[in-house]
Motif scaffolding. Structure first.
Motif, mmCIF file in Angstrom:
data_model
loop_
_atom_site.group_PDB
_atom_site.id
_atom_site.type_symbol
_atom_site.label_atom_id
_atom_site.label_comp_id
_atom_site.label_asym_id
_atom_site.label_seq_id
_atom_site.Cartn_x
_atom_site.Cartn_y
_atom_site.Cartn_z
ATOM 1 N N ILE A 595 18.716 29.268 33.888
ATOM 2 C CA ILE A 595 18.939 30.354 33.535
ATOM 3 C C ILE A 595 20.671 30.568 34.047
ATOM 4 N N ASN A 633 23.583 34.551 38.770
ATOM 5 C CA ASN A 633 22.359 33.972 39.048
ATOM 6 C C ASN A 633 22.639 32.413 39.756
ATOM 7 N N CYS A 635 23.132 28.880 39.769
ATOM 8 C CA CYS A 635 22.546 27.943 38.853
ATOM 9 C C CYS A 635 22.903 26.576 39.146
#
Ligand code: RUQ
Ligand code: CUA
Length: 653
Positions: A595, A633, A635
């Motif tokens: 994500i 986020n 990643c």
């Protein structure tokens, strides 16, 4: 002399202080001790056995999903069972920046501009032939009278319906019918109707005014059946209908199944139908010894709608049961009953007495017999009341404050006892030697509200576990401030004696929960969104070369962007002050769990597109300057480098 007096006084003062301090410390210690779970003495080997039952080693999977309602947090919490580990939060009616819910356009639109919270009480898994089918989870909103559908292929909300007109304080909800034909909604709070709504903006247009003194005549209870499309899960107000009722406070609901298929049952309190200014409802609504379980023949109501026997009120088709006969009957049930639960075989309707120490069991067969032979003792505000001497087959003395009942696979029922803080086990099944007898009881820490079990309200309960959803936890955990989390205790019901073997502390406020065999869900959970399943595929770009900024008119800019490790394309977006920016962002990763996020410094935008998903963010570029955007986020090793700039050119003065 004075010096002596002084020191004497001082010693006295000191003694008092120390005494007081000891008292406080003692009280605190006592308080903490009181919080300790009182357990029967268990041997070490028993403890190890218990521990192994809930221990799921890293890499192994839980057997069940547990969907816990998050009450006024407006969210659903997903747990694994038996480990009781929290594995997901599904935001529904509240914003949740961890996934961008309520910040990105799609969810924001579903929530509407007015409400940013909801009050989820009773999640309900979709059913086929009376058992969970693992497709959807429906939830209610007690505050704003909405329903939402979570798809269990991506664990996200795909529809929020409502507010639904006329129904207020939707508590007796969702409890779908056995083939997910309908979701129930009923008014816990009667109000004058119509309440008119603006469905597009998910808000109210206007209610109806009537003074509280006219409660009995002008305020209305409404039972609602929301139609659900069996193929898509789409909830459709056009195909839904309502039944007009006296201003009784409807509490909970359950659908009939097997022989009682086609009927639904609702409990109510305040059958006194009174609300008096300055007088507590707890007194007003407890005058009568018995209130009702209201039985509704929804199959027949469906037919009545087809025949046009309804009036349109607030845009809803509303049936008046005093005009269309044979749809609604009341069964006297003591006292201010809370939950109503139909046994797995569909033959018995269990009312949980709340203010009486019994569960009252009505027989569906006897109910039909009473209707057929006209055993109607009176009409209460136009609703026929059946003779309980005919319908009632048992009163099981379970204990103080029965609220809810669930079932196992062996013919036993488990009732939560709020006042007594206990769970009672009793037999219900025909042919069982323990039928209508309590066989076991286990104390709970503390004040249990709902109770849940794997497939525990279906035609095929799986047994094994019961979950006690407690309203208080009384310090059975480390301190976290003056308030304390509620608790959820796991009870092993595999043996003849119930045993509490584990507990978890879900986020506020766990009302009800649904527990489903993971095998029914896991096979159809998406790994990534494909070009077909991507919910906003028409705005997707799958190649950084196609990423672009398009000026649509003098005031609108549309951005088609994508993310892949470790860049956001385009990395510079230039707009003018005052522009509306429509920012579509596709995560073009093709691997599960890869994500990326999206946040803009200085703008209230946050999103987390999952692999293959497109999200849209709409905002007004109202503050000129240079505003970095970045992946929120973590990643990849180069996550920090996933950044770009929004340049907002100031207006010429
Ligand atoms: S209720 S604790 Cu809101 Cu479901 Cu019975
Ligand atoms: Cu993409 Cu962090």
């Amino acid at each position: 002399m004075r010096g002596k007096m002084k020191s004497k006084k001082f010693v006295l003062f000191l003694t008092l202080c120390i005494g007081l301090a000891l008292l406080v410390v003692g009280a605190d210690a006592r308080r903490r001790r009181r919080g300790r779970i009182k357990r029967a003495k268990v041997t070490k080997s028993q403890l190890i056995e218990d521990a192994l039952k809930v221990y799921v080693p890293p890499g192994d999977f839980d057997k069940y999903y547990l969907f816990l309602s998050g009450g006024h947090s407006g969210q659903i919490y997903v747990y694994g069972v038996p480990s009781m580990r929290h594995i997901r939060t599904i935001p529904v009616f509240s914003r949740y920046s961890a996934t961008g819910w309520g910040y990105e356009y799609y969810s924001r639109k579903m929530m509407g501009p007015r409400f940013t919270w909801g009050d989820i009480h009773h999640p309900s898994l979709s059913e086929t032939n009376g058992d969970y089918d693992g497709r959807w989870l429906f939830v209610n909103d007690n505050a704003h009278n909405r329903l939402a559908r979570i798809n269990l292929d991506d664990f996200k909300v795909h529809q929020i319906l409502g507010p639904v007109p006329n129904v207020m304080g939707d508590h007796a909800s969702v409890y779908v019918t056995p083939n997910t034909e309908y979701a129930h909604m009923a008014s816990r709070f009667s109000v004058p109707i119509p309440t008119e709504v603006d469905l597009k903006n998910h808000t109210y247009k206007r209610g109806t005014y009537a003074p509280i003194e006219e409660y009995k005549t002008k305020y209305k209870g409404v039972l609602t059946f929301i139609h659900i499309d069996p193929k898509t899960g789409y909830m459709d107000l056009e195909k839904s209908f309502q039944i007009l009722m006296p201003p009784w406070d409807f509490d909970l609901a359950d659908a009939g199944k097997g022989p009682s298929y086609g009927w639904s049952f609702f409990t109510c309190y305040n059958s006194e139908a009174e609300f008096i200014k300055g007088k507590p409802l707890e007194v007003v609504a407890s005058q009568r010894d018995k209130d009702y379980i209201v039985a509704v023949n929804w199959k027949k109501a469906e037919q009545a709608v087809k025949e046009g026997k309804y009036t349109v009120i607030g845009g809803m088709k509303v049936i008046d049961p005093t005009k269309v006969k044979g749809l609604v009957y009341a069964m006297p049930t003591k006292k201010s009953p809370h939950g109503v639960d139909v046994t797995p075989d569909g033959r018995y309707i269990v009312g949980n007495g709340k203010l009486a120490p019994v569960t009252v069991v009505h027989s569906f067969e006897k109910m039909i017999e009473a209707i057929k032979t006209g055993k109607i003792v009176r009409h209460d505000m136009g609703i026929p009341v059946l003779d309980e001497n005919v319908t009632k087959v048992a009163e099981v003395p379970v204990g103080l404050g029965p609220l809810h009942t669930v079932f196992d696979d062996k013919g036993y029922a488990y009732t939560s006892l709020f006042v007594e803080s206990a769970v009672a086990k009793w037999g219900w099944k025909d042919g069982l030697k323990d039928q209508w007898k309590m066989v076991d009881k286990v104390p709970i820490q503390y004040n249990i509200g709902h109770i849940a079990a794997p497939h525990g309200d279906t035609v095929k309960p799986r047994g094994e576990w019961v979950f006690a959803l407690n309203k208080l936890s009384k310090g059975t955990h480390l301190k976290v401030g003056p308030d304390q989390p509620e608790s959820c205790q796991l009870i092993d019901i595999s043996g003849p004696k119930m045993r509490i073997i584990y507990q978890a502390w879900p986020e506020p406020e766990p009302h009800y929960a649904m527990c489903i065999d993971a095998k029914l869900v896991e096979p159809h959970v998406f790994e990534v969104y494909t070009k077909e399943t991507n919910p906003e595929k028409e705005y997707a770009v799958y190649d950084p070369k196609d990423a672009r900024v398009v000026r649509k008119d003098d005031h609108t800019v549309e951005v088609f962007a994508c993310e892949i490790r470790s860049s956001i394309w385009p990395n510079v977006v230039e707009v003018n002050e005052g522009d509306t920016v429509i920012f579509h962002l596709t995560n073009i990763e093709t691997m599960r769990d890869e994500i990326h996020g999206f946040g803009i410094c200085g703008y209230d935008i946050c999103g987390v597109p999952t692999p293959g998903e497109t999200q849209t963010y709409v905002f007004k570029a109202d503050v000129p300057g240079v505003w970095p955007f970045y992946c929120v986020n973590f990643c990849s090793a180069l996550h920090q480098e996933m950044q770009g700039y929004l340049l907002v050119k100031p207006k010429k003065k």
